[in-house]
Motif scaffolding. Structure first.
Motif, mmCIF file in Angstrom:
data_model
loop_
_atom_site.group_PDB
_atom_site.id
_atom_site.type_symbol
_atom_site.label_atom_id
_atom_site.label_comp_id
_atom_site.label_asym_id
_atom_site.label_seq_id
_atom_site.Cartn_x
_atom_site.Cartn_y
_atom_site.Cartn_z
ATOM 1 N N GLU A 439 32.996 50.234 53.469
ATOM 2 C CA GLU A 439 31.561 49.976 53.791
ATOM 3 C C GLU A 439 30.711 50.505 52.502
ATOM 4 O OE1 GLU A 439 32.695 50.050 57.329
ATOM 5 O OE2 GLU A 439 32.894 47.810 56.628
ATOM 6 N N GLY A 440 31.213 51.353 51.769
ATOM 7 C CA GLY A 440 30.343 52.091 50.613
ATOM 8 C C GLY A 440 30.291 51.235 49.501
ATOM 9 N N GLU A 441 29.391 52.032 48.448
ATOM 10 C CA GLU A 441 29.221 51.334 47.138
ATOM 11 C C GLU A 441 30.745 51.540 46.408
ATOM 12 O OE1 GLU A 441 25.509 53.102 46.008
ATOM 13 O OE2 GLU A 441 24.683 52.416 47.423
ATOM 14 N N THR A 442 31.506 50.975 46.746
ATOM 15 C CA THR A 442 32.929 50.905 46.009
ATOM 16 C C THR A 442 33.621 49.467 45.647
ATOM 17 O OG1 THR A 442 33.554 50.651 48.389
ATOM 18 C CG2 THR A 442 33.249 52.800 47.942
ATOM 19 N N SER A 443 34.521 49.833 44.902
ATOM 20 C CA SER A 443 35.422 48.700 44.327
ATOM 21 C C SER A 443 36.096 48.099 45.442
ATOM 22 C CB SER A 443 36.228 49.020 43.108
ATOM 23 O OG SER A 443 37.044 50.234 43.663
ATOM 24 N N VAL A 444 36.398 48.904 46.656
ATOM 25 C CA VAL A 444 37.031 47.855 47.561
ATOM 26 C C VAL A 444 36.307 47.100 48.384
ATOM 27 C CG1 VAL A 444 37.045 50.039 48.999
ATOM 28 C CG2 VAL A 444 38.766 48.467 49.651
ATOM 29 N N TYR A 445 35.112 47.823 48.395
ATOM 30 C CA TYR A 445 33.845 46.652 49.079
ATOM 31 C C TYR A 445 33.865 45.557 48.300
ATOM 32 C CZ TYR A 445 29.477 45.267 50.701
ATOM 33 O OH TYR A 445 28.140 44.411 51.167
ATOM 34 N N VAL A 446 33.652 45.654 46.956
ATOM 35 C CA VAL A 446 33.534 44.241 46.163
ATOM 36 C C VAL A 446 34.824 43.319 46.303
ATOM 37 C CG1 VAL A 446 33.248 43.634 43.785
ATOM 38 C CG2 VAL A 446 32.122 45.567 44.569
ATOM 39 N N GLN A 447 36.064 44.220 45.962
ATOM 40 C CA GLN A 447 37.402 43.450 46.139
ATOM 41 C C GLN A 447 37.284 42.675 47.365
ATOM 42 O OE1 GLN A 447 39.651 46.697 45.334
ATOM 43 N NE2 GLN A 447 40.563 45.956 43.463
ATOM 44 N N THR A 543 31.881 35.399 39.286
ATOM 45 C CA THR A 543 31.236 36.490 38.807
ATOM 46 C C THR A 543 31.620 37.759 38.935
ATOM 47 O OG1 THR A 543 29.070 35.324 39.112
ATOM 48 C CG2 THR A 543 28.687 37.193 38.510
ATOM 49 N N LEU A 544 31.893 38.175 40.197
ATOM 50 C CA LEU A 544 32.715 39.339 40.490
ATOM 51 C C LEU A 544 33.940 39.653 39.830
ATOM 52 C CD1 LEU A 544 31.785 39.627 44.404
ATOM 53 C CD2 LEU A 544 30.920 41.012 42.396
ATOM 54 N N THR A 545 34.609 38.609 39.549
ATOM 55 C CA THR A 545 35.722 38.756 38.679
ATOM 56 C C THR A 545 35.458 38.985 37.491
ATOM 57 O OG1 THR A 545 36.733 37.123 40.539
ATOM 58 C CG2 THR A 545 37.959 37.332 38.183
ATOM 59 N N ASN A 546 34.805 38.372 36.823
ATOM 60 C CA ASN A 546 34.316 38.624 35.226
ATOM 61 C C ASN A 546 33.911 39.975 35.098
ATOM 62 O OD1 ASN A 546 34.778 35.844 35.357
ATOM 63 N ND2 ASN A 546 33.136 35.140 34.194
ATOM 64 N N ALA A 547 32.914 40.251 36.076
ATOM 65 C CA ALA A 547 32.310 41.700 35.911
ATOM 66 C C ALA A 547 33.401 42.930 36.215
ATOM 67 C CB ALA A 547 31.157 41.913 37.198
ATOM 68 N N LEU A 548 34.139 42.715 37.300
ATOM 69 C CA LEU A 548 35.442 43.789 37.496
ATOM 70 C C LEU A 548 36.302 43.689 36.349
ATOM 71 C CD1 LEU A 548 36.225 43.650 41.272
ATOM 72 C CD2 LEU A 548 34.556 45.309 40.180
ATOM 73 N N SER A 549 36.618 42.730 35.615
ATOM 74 C CA SER A 549 37.696 42.718 34.878
ATOM 75 C C SER A 549 37.211 43.568 33.608
ATOM 76 C CB SER A 549 38.226 41.537 34.668
ATOM 77 O OG SER A 549 37.424 40.772 33.430
ATOM 78 N N LEU A 550 35.810 43.446 33.392
ATOM 79 C CA LEU A 550 35.378 44.224 32.280
ATOM 80 C C LEU A 550 35.555 45.624 32.524
ATOM 81 C CD1 LEU A 550 31.821 42.428 31.660
ATOM 82 C CD2 LEU A 550 34.062 42.417 29.973
ATOM 83 N N LEU A 551 35.539 46.259 33.726
ATOM 84 C CA LEU A 551 35.809 47.619 34.239
ATOM 85 C C LEU A 551 37.225 47.789 34.151
ATOM 86 C CD1 LEU A 551 32.917 48.001 36.856
ATOM 87 C CD2 LEU A 551 32.701 48.047 34.439
ATOM 88 N N GLY A 552 38.058 46.852 34.028
ATOM 89 C CA GLY A 552 39.579 47.115 33.961
ATOM 90 C C GLY A 552 39.982 47.094 35.440
#
Ligand code: ARG
Length: 559
Positions: A439-447, A543-552
């Motif tokens: 529930e936080g501001e986290t990658s798992v939330y985004v994933q 958009t999320l896929t592109n953005a997260l992949s820029l972060l690895g």
């Protein structure tokens, strides 16, 4: 499209640049007031008029067009409403057309950026302190690539110094081949620690001799050194693979052994070198800095000497437009000195060198205290995070297939995202629970949001034609957030702040979830609305896929 930019282009304010206007444009507190607002009281001083008069004047002169549908002047604020239908339609179409290229650009074409990051030390622990340089540098590498730059990722290995003499000495006394092969970097590190604790005067002298032997090209000493080096590199490679970090060059400090003399000669020729107690220095007192040490009194070169040679080599080899050093702020003075010396040498490119400094990372339980001699290996942090991710994922969805794979992506993502989420200069206290909070501001939330979008799309059978005739606030807010990716990537590069991208991911995820809970997608009233919402869902996932992949960070299909 950059809507803010568009608005600025249409505004003419005497004595105020477009850039200044751009910086002033903000988002009003509630969307019903408008999508952007210009607080005119900030212009009052320059224009010598009341904010209300300024806002009224600008409103009268603003040419409405396809982008902005309404301008209002309210209490000294100039409010802009976008042509929402057109904007949303254009954004979604653009994202789906561009696919994995959405957010990319070619502004970097023909330009080269060198990025020095991770820069591990041979035979030393690869610990949590290396997390930021590794993931920040790698994100910048991917971001600059995405913008069309030629990028050169450089691992400036710490493979030079008297400690290698000590290591060889320790190995000769206490080590054996099989044990070191088996224990790898950990075994080497133990030898080093033991030397520092137990070495006698005699051994210290021996160690100096071994260092001299490495320097003079002695075969055996160099073989042992190269062996330690290859064991270290093989070890760090396993971590780089996990974090999807790559390099184009591993030219470390030792590589510059024969490239320092020309730099020293040039310093001499340019009358920059001074003797001081037998050492050679460049005096930086006029610039309020301690002198830059170039040669010690015994003639040995220093870290700075090798950096001077490295910068020169990089310029000659890659002809960079910019060279970034992603190194902790503890080295602020070092880079200020090196850059200043190059400036005094009249290298016009000295201005293109940038120290991208970042803060410290420590663990919540205070484990990263080197004073206690306790080192937290980065590998252990990643493994523990993946393990915890497994538990978290399993709790959420016990029937999930490929739980190990998912846990890997979630755990590694959490480590990276945790390190990148804040402005880089801030010190971070790393907490497993915090970075793995659904529930936080986290990658798992985004994933998780991405997987949710994926599951909606999977249930639909394809996306049919649609036109955007009506919009809910949720749809509009989501599309607006999606439209921000290209600019966000640009400013992340410009400010060396991958956190902008991480923050946008969370913003998009939050807006998608609002949309998901408030707007029926698969059961929308009409086929037209359903198709549009599916397209918006697909655009979010892209958009999320592109953005997260820029972060690895990778995204599991299902969670
Ligand atoms: N190996 C160094 C350290 O761990 C970082 C090197 C950074 N790069 C450079 N060109 N000085 O402190």
């Amino acid at each position: 499209m950059d809507y803010k930019q568009h608005i600025c282009n249409q505004l003419n304010v005497e004595g105020v640049t477009k850039e200044e206007l751009y910086a002033l444009l903000c988002e009003p507190p509630t969307p019903d007031m408008g999508d952007y607002a210009l607080p005119c009281f900030k212009l009052a001083k320059i224009l010598r008029k009341s904010p209300v008069m300024i806002a009224d004047g600008l409103k009268a002169a603003y040419p409405l067009d396809g982008v902005v549908s309404e301008v209002t002047s309210v209490n000294g604020y100039l409010n802009f409403k976008l042509n929402r239908l057109g904007m949303v339609e254009e954004t979604v179409k653009k994202i789906l057309n561009e696919g994995e290229k959405y957010g990319a650009s070619n502004i970097g074409q023909g330009k080269c950026v060198c990025i020095d990051y991770s820069s591990v030390n041979i035979a030393k622990p690869f610990h949590i302190g290396h997390l930021s340089t590794t993931v920040l540098g790698s994100a910048l590498y991917k971001i600059y690539n995405f913008l069309g730059y030629k990028t050169v990722g450089i691992n400036h290995l710490g493979d030079y110094g008297t400690q290698f003499g000590k290591l060889i000495c320790a190995y000769k006394h206490w080590g054996n081949k099989a044990e070191v092969e088996k224990g790898g970097i950990h075994a080497i590190n133990e030898l080093y620690v033991r030397f520092n604790n137990e070495a006698t005067e005699e051994m210290q002298a021996e160690a100096r001799e071994y260092f001299r032997l490495i320097e003079s090209g002695d075969r055996e000493a160099n073989e042992i050194f190269e062996w330690f080096k290859s064991l270290t590199l093989a070890y760090v490679q396993t971590i780089y693979d996990k974090l999807s970090v790559t390099f184009d060059s591993y030219a470390g400090e030792r590589f510059y052994t024969d490239k320092m003399q020309p730099v020293i000669d040039e310093l001499e020729e340019k009358h920059l070198l001074q003797s001081s107690e037998g050492a050679k220095i460049v005096d930086l007192e006029p610039y309020g800095m301690a002198p830059c040490l170039i040669l010690r009194s015994d003639g040995a070169s220093l870290y700075a000497t090798r950096d001077l040679a490295a910068a020169t080599y990089r310029k000659n080899t890659y002809d960079f437009d910019k060279c970034l050093y992603v190194v902790a702020y503890q080295q602020n003075l070092h880079f200020k000195q090196v850059f200043k010396v190059l400036e005094l040498m009249e290298k016009p490119w000295a201005k293109d060198l940038v120290h991208v400094a970042y803060g410290m990372v420590s663990l919540e339980d205070g484990a990263m205290s080197t004073r206690k001699g306790k080192v937290v290996w980065l590998e252990d942090v990643i493994n523990k995070c993946v393990e915890k991710a497994y538990t978290v994922v399993n709790e959420k969805n016990p029937d999930l297939e490929n739980k190990e794979d998912v846990a890997q992506k979630v755990g590694v993502g959490a480590v990276i995202f945790g390190a990148l989420y804040n402005n880089k200069i801030k010190d971070i206290v790393f907490s497993y629970d915090k970075v793995l909070n659904f529930e936080g501001e986290t990658s798992v939330y985004v994933q998780y949001t991405c997987a949710r979008a994926g599951s909606v799309l999977q249930k639909a059978d394809g996306i049919g034609e649609y036109t955007v005739t009506d919009l809910t606030d949720e749809e509009f807010e989501l599309a607006k957030a999606l439209s921000a990716l290209p600019d966000t990537v640009l400013s992340a590069a410009e400010k060396y702040e991958p956190c902008y991208i991480a923050r946008l991911c969370v913003d998009i995820a939050q807006k998608f979830n609002k949309f998901y809970f408030n707007c029926k997608i698969l059961t929308a009233q009409t086929e037209n609305v359903k198709n549009f919402r599916l397209a918006l869902t697909q655009a979010t996932k892209q958009t999320l896929t592109n953005a997260l992949s820029l972060l690895g960070i990778g995204i599991p299909e299902k969670m």
